[in-house]
Motif scaffolding. Structure first.
Motif, mmCIF file in Angstrom:
data_model
loop_
_atom_site.group_PDB
_atom_site.id
_atom_site.type_symbol
_atom_site.label_atom_id
_atom_site.label_comp_id
_atom_site.label_asym_id
_atom_site.label_seq_id
_atom_site.Cartn_x
_atom_site.Cartn_y
_atom_site.Cartn_z
ATOM 1 N N ILE A 104 11.910 -45.191 30.094
ATOM 2 C CA ILE A 104 12.297 -45.435 28.699
ATOM 3 C C ILE A 104 11.120 -45.152 27.770
ATOM 4 O O ILE A 104 11.280 -44.500 26.728
ATOM 5 C CB ILE A 104 12.819 -46.877 28.522
ATOM 6 C CG1 ILE A 104 14.165 -47.031 29.229
ATOM 7 C CG2 ILE A 104 12.931 -47.246 27.050
ATOM 8 C CD1 ILE A 104 14.649 -48.462 29.329
ATOM 9 N N MET A 105 9.938 -45.649 28.149
ATOM 10 C CA MET A 105 8.755 -45.405 27.317
ATOM 11 C C MET A 105 8.439 -43.914 27.252
ATOM 12 O O MET A 105 8.064 -43.406 26.186
ATOM 13 C CB MET A 105 7.553 -46.185 27.856
ATOM 14 C CG MET A 105 7.650 -47.663 27.604
ATOM 15 S SD MET A 105 6.390 -48.659 28.408
ATOM 16 C CE MET A 105 4.902 -47.757 28.180
ATOM 17 N N TRP A 106 8.595 -43.186 28.364
ATOM 18 C CA TRP A 106 8.363 -41.749 28.390
ATOM 19 C C TRP A 106 9.330 -41.044 27.446
ATOM 20 O O TRP A 106 8.935 -40.176 26.664
ATOM 21 C CB TRP A 106 8.537 -41.228 29.817
ATOM 22 C CG TRP A 106 8.304 -39.757 29.958
ATOM 23 C CD1 TRP A 106 7.121 -39.135 30.158
ATOM 24 C CD2 TRP A 106 9.306 -38.728 29.895
ATOM 25 N NE1 TRP A 106 7.308 -37.768 30.234
ATOM 26 C CE2 TRP A 106 8.641 -37.496 30.070
ATOM 27 C CE3 TRP A 106 10.673 -38.731 29.714
ATOM 28 C CZ2 TRP A 106 9.319 -36.280 30.069
ATOM 29 C CZ3 TRP A 106 11.345 -37.517 29.707
ATOM 30 C CH2 TRP A 106 10.667 -36.316 29.882
ATOM 31 N N PHE A 107 10.620 -41.437 27.501
ATOM 32 C CA PHE A 107 11.630 -40.830 26.642
ATOM 33 C C PHE A 107 11.323 -41.092 25.168
ATOM 34 O O PHE A 107 11.374 -40.173 24.337
ATOM 35 C CB PHE A 107 13.016 -41.381 27.001
ATOM 36 C CG PHE A 107 14.110 -40.872 26.113
ATOM 37 C CD1 PHE A 107 14.572 -39.578 26.225
ATOM 38 C CD2 PHE A 107 14.659 -41.702 25.145
ATOM 39 C CE1 PHE A 107 15.581 -39.107 25.393
ATOM 40 C CE2 PHE A 107 15.655 -41.239 24.315
ATOM 41 C CZ PHE A 107 16.115 -39.936 24.441
ATOM 42 N N LEU A 112 9.498 -39.268 19.935
ATOM 43 C CA LEU A 112 8.605 -39.393 18.778
ATOM 44 C C LEU A 112 7.796 -38.116 18.572
ATOM 45 O O LEU A 112 7.560 -37.710 17.429
ATOM 46 C CB LEU A 112 7.668 -40.583 18.955
ATOM 47 C CG LEU A 112 8.258 -41.949 18.658
ATOM 48 C CD1 LEU A 112 7.269 -43.044 19.011
ATOM 49 C CD2 LEU A 112 8.673 -42.059 17.213
ATOM 50 N N GLN A 113 7.382 -37.478 19.659
ATOM 51 C CA GLN A 113 6.652 -36.220 19.516
ATOM 52 C C GLN A 113 7.522 -35.156 18.863
ATOM 53 O O GLN A 113 7.055 -34.397 18.019
ATOM 54 C CB GLN A 113 6.175 -35.721 20.877
ATOM 55 C CG GLN A 113 4.933 -36.394 21.365
ATOM 56 C CD GLN A 113 4.419 -35.760 22.647
ATOM 57 O OE1 GLN A 113 5.185 -35.215 23.431
ATOM 58 N NE2 GLN A 113 3.123 -35.835 22.844
ATOM 59 N N ILE A 114 8.798 -35.091 19.246
ATOM 60 C CA ILE A 114 9.712 -34.113 18.655
ATOM 61 C C ILE A 114 9.952 -34.427 17.179
ATOM 62 O O ILE A 114 9.935 -33.539 16.334
ATOM 63 C CB ILE A 114 11.040 -34.075 19.442
ATOM 64 C CG1 ILE A 114 10.814 -33.486 20.829
ATOM 65 C CG2 ILE A 114 12.102 -33.280 18.685
ATOM 66 C CD1 ILE A 114 11.991 -33.640 21.773
ATOM 67 N N VAL A 115 10.163 -35.702 16.881
ATOM 68 C CA VAL A 115 10.442 -36.099 15.498
ATOM 69 C C VAL A 115 9.217 -35.889 14.614
ATOM 70 O O VAL A 115 9.329 -35.468 13.456
ATOM 71 C CB VAL A 115 10.917 -37.575 15.463
ATOM 72 C CG1 VAL A 115 10.968 -38.102 14.046
ATOM 73 C CG2 VAL A 115 12.283 -37.694 16.127
ATOM 74 N N LEU A 116 8.037 -36.151 15.155
ATOM 75 C CA LEU A 116 6.821 -36.074 14.352
ATOM 76 C C LEU A 116 6.179 -34.691 14.341
ATOM 77 O O LEU A 116 5.170 -34.492 13.664
ATOM 78 C CB LEU A 116 5.808 -37.117 14.847
ATOM 79 C CG LEU A 116 6.236 -38.571 14.678
ATOM 80 C CD1 LEU A 116 5.184 -39.499 15.257
ATOM 81 C CD2 LEU A 116 6.503 -38.903 13.231
ATOM 82 N N LYS A 117 6.744 -33.728 15.067
ATOM 83 C CA LYS A 117 6.163 -32.384 15.109
ATOM 84 C C LYS A 117 6.103 -31.728 13.731
ATOM 85 O O LYS A 117 5.075 -31.133 13.392
ATOM 86 C CB LYS A 117 6.930 -31.499 16.086
ATOM 87 C CG LYS A 117 6.223 -30.216 16.380
ATOM 88 C CD LYS A 117 6.814 -29.522 17.570
ATOM 89 C CE LYS A 117 5.909 -28.346 17.913
ATOM 90 N NZ LYS A 117 6.160 -27.841 19.231
ATOM 91 N N PRO A 118 7.158 -31.826 12.897
ATOM 92 C CA PRO A 118 7.031 -31.252 11.548
ATOM 93 C C PRO A 118 5.902 -31.909 10.743
ATOM 94 O O PRO A 118 5.193 -31.228 9.998
ATOM 95 C CB PRO A 118 8.396 -31.531 10.898
ATOM 96 C CG PRO A 118 9.330 -31.696 12.025
ATOM 97 C CD PRO A 118 8.538 -32.291 13.128
ATOM 98 N N LEU A 119 5.728 -33.201 10.907
ATOM 99 C CA LEU A 119 4.634 -33.871 10.198
ATOM 100 C C LEU A 119 3.280 -33.389 10.701
ATOM 101 O O LEU A 119 2.332 -33.255 9.931
ATOM 102 C CB LEU A 119 4.750 -35.386 10.346
ATOM 103 C CG LEU A 119 5.923 -36.041 9.623
ATOM 104 C CD1 LEU A 119 5.963 -37.529 9.923
ATOM 105 C CD2 LEU A 119 5.827 -35.803 8.140
#
Length: 162
Positions: A104-107, A112-119
């Motif tokens: 779960i933590m890995w997912f 979060l990495q995918i969501v924060l990539k544009p930032l």
């Protein structure tokens, strides 16, 4: 059955349940230790706090059920509860829960990495722009400083000749 025997059986059952609960809670501490690596000092502090809380819980149970008198069959009941929990559950609970929580933590981390990539990209572009503007402003400052120095020298020469 007489009321006293029922009361003693209830007390013994509560002792067994107390042993089960203590072992269950300690297994959760073991799960957290697998997820987050601990040093020996932190593990010692965790164990101290855990056993302090267990001691308070056991004392409260003894106080409520038996007027605070320690009876050996209560200790035996807690040991039976702990042994029964370990016999039935063993280390499967710790393995399954630590694996599930790790997944779960890995997912969540990858989400979060995918969501924060544009930032992250925006930060990179912003950083590049700020560094570029900083270089341009430094050149501008150096140019103005050079011109002012030449102007001040010129004024000094004119004033010194008069």
């Amino acid at each position: 059955m007489s009321r006293e025997i029922v009361q003693e059986l209830t007390f013994f059952t509560h002792s067994v349940l107390m042993g089960l609960v203590i072992t269950f809670i300690y297994d959760w501490i073991r799960v957290l230790r697998r997820l987050f690596k601990h040093g020996t000092v932190l593990m010692s502090v965790e164990d101290l706090l855990f056993w302090l809380a267990c001691g308070i819980g056991v004392f409260y149970m003894l106080y409520r059920e038996n007027d605070g008198t320690l009876r050996w069959f209560a200790v035996f009941g807690a040991a039976v509860g702990m042994f029964f929990y370990k016999l039935v559950v063993r280390d499967a609970f710790v393995n399954v829960m630590s694996t599930c929580l790790h997944k779960i933590m890995w997912f969540v981390f990858h989400l979060l990495q995918i969501v924060l990539k544009p930032l992250k990209c925006l930060y990179s572009v912003g950083k590049t722009f700020v560094l570029y503007m900083g270089k341009k402003l430094k050149k501008c400052k150096d140019f103005i400083k050079k011109r002012l120095t030449v102007f001040i020298k010129t004024i000094r020469m004119v004033l010194c000749k008069r």
